[in-house]
Design a protein around this motif. Structure first.
Motif, PDB file in Angstrom:
ATOM      1  N   ALA A 196       0.695  -0.578  -0.076  1.00 36.58           N
ATOM      2  CA  ALA A 196      -0.199   0.063   0.075  1.00 36.58           C
ATOM      3  C   ALA A 196       0.886   1.191  -0.188  1.00 36.58           C
ATOM      4  O   ALA A 196       1.683   1.156   0.807  1.00 36.58           O
ATOM      5  CB  ALA A 196      -0.583   0.146   1.156  1.00 36.58           C
ATOM      6  N   ALA A 232      -6.140   1.646  -0.242  1.00 37.19           N
ATOM      7  CA  ALA A 232      -5.491   0.509  -0.545  1.00 37.19           C
ATOM      8  C   ALA A 232      -6.608   0.340  -2.265  1.00 37.19           C
ATOM      9  O   ALA A 232      -7.527  -0.210  -2.024  1.00 37.19           O
ATOM     10  CB  ALA A 232      -5.029  -0.313   0.046  1.00 37.19           C
ATOM     11  N   ALA A 238      -5.110  -4.821   3.733  1.00 39.88           N
ATOM     12  CA  ALA A 238      -6.267  -3.490   4.255  1.00 39.88           C
ATOM     13  C   ALA A 238      -5.409  -3.327   6.151  1.00 39.88           C
ATOM     14  O   ALA A 238      -6.536  -2.238   6.962  1.00 39.88           O
ATOM     15  CB  ALA A 238      -7.651  -4.604   4.697  1.00 39.88           C
ATOM     16  N   THR A 284      -9.792  -0.061   2.019  1.00 34.12           N
ATOM     17  CA  THR A 284      -9.788  -1.138   0.564  1.00 34.12           C
ATOM     18  C   THR A 284     -10.711  -1.242  -0.500  1.00 34.12           C
ATOM     19  O   THR A 284     -11.650  -1.835   0.168  1.00 34.12           O
ATOM     20  CB  THR A 284      -8.567  -2.305   1.171  1.00 34.12           C
TER      21      THR A 284
END
Length: 303
Positions: free
Chosen positions: A220, A226, A270, A276
């Motif tokens: 990320a 993300a 996550a 996410t």
């Protein structure tokens, strides 16, 4: 963990034709979007890649979805370095193009060929089209899926930086297709490049044995978001050109074992971002919708 799953579009012809996702009577654009938004919290507007989006449509989409629904937009193809037919440009823009970059021998135009004043107007209209969703809090990220020939060379870096500057104040995600960005020597450099510019790294799942894709890198680069995009693993159709539609190219049905493996990686990523987004781009019939529902079940309380 805040994980949201959805699909790349909700109006693909094969999805509607298969009659397995939309209930009987969902025959209008409004009915389909309302039903889709009752099933998923997120969608990617992939049609914005093929033609410039409009503010009037964005306003309708805002009115037809719940307040917590999210639209990600795929950036218009000209902006990401792809070949673009003048036919998909607004008519007044196409007519304003200099004769030197159009004509019978030049079926497509490229970003580098378009005069600055025309580019300024295209960007202005693009941001104008996003505004209704931005104002209502429904706009997520704008995805720039750069063409396979956009490399880490000086002109490629300049294009990424220009897109970032044009989209100042928006959440911007970058998906590369050229392997030079994430080969063994340059993966960390690229991740740092994205972090320094506040860009979201798009984690891709795609056929493992094709060359015109980047490596799958589970990292990320933005603290707020993300992004994972799942293109399927159909090697035979990945590089198809000509008459092949997106539904044909990304015809792939993830099995339960593959989705379980992906769920584990998605849970891990996550933990590194506030939210996410997981987008299924396998858009043949209802494959993406079925796979997204299965993944949501596997993620359980995480989504």
């Amino acid at each position: 963990m805040d994980i949201r799953c959805g699909t790349a579009g909700w109006t693909d012809k094969t999805l509607i034709a298969c009659k397995r996702f939309y209930p009987r009577g969902s025959s209008s654009a409004e009915a389909r979007l309302r039903f889709y938004a009752s099933q998923f919290p997120l969608v990617e507007v992939d049609s914005a890649y093929y033609a410039m989006p409009s503010a009037s449509n964005a306003q309708l989409w805002s009115e037809r979805t719940p307040e917590d629904f999210t639209f990600n937009f795929k950036a218009f193809r000209l902006f990401t370095g792809h070949q673009t037919s003048p036919d998909v440009l607004p008519k007044d823009i196409a007519m304003a193009l200099p004769e030197g970059i159009t004509g019978p021998r030049k079926k497509n135009v490229y970003y580098r060929d378009v005069p600055a004043e025309i580019l300024d107007e295209l960007w202005r209209r693009y941001l104008e089209a996003l505004e209704p969703l931005r104002a209502s809090g429904r706009l997520g990220a704008v995805l720039f899926q750069f063409a396979p020939w956009i490399t880490r060379a000086t002109d490629g870096l300049a294009l990424v930086d220009e897109c970032r500057a044009r989209m100042a104040g928006y959440m911007v995600a970058a998906e590369f297709r050229n392997q030079s960005w994430f080969d063994d020597q340059h993966a960390q450099w690229t991740l740092d490049f994205l972090r320094e510019r506040g860009l979201v790294h798009v984690i891709v799942d795609a056929p493992p044995d094709v060359t015109n894709r980047v490596h799958t890198v589970w990292e990320a680069t933005h603290p707020a978001l993300a992004m994972v995009r799942l293109h399927g693993r159909n090697t035979q159709t990945w590089s198809a050109t000509g008459a092949a539609s997106a539904a044909d190219r990304f015809d792939y049905d993830y099995n339960d074992d593959e989705l379980a493996e992906l769920a584990s990686s998605i849970r891990a990523i996550a933990t590194r971002a506030g939210r996410t987004h997981v987008i299924f781009n396998n858009c043949f019939e209802d494959q993406g919708q079925r796979n997204a529902r299965t993944l949501m079940g596997l993620l359980g309380n995480a989504s």
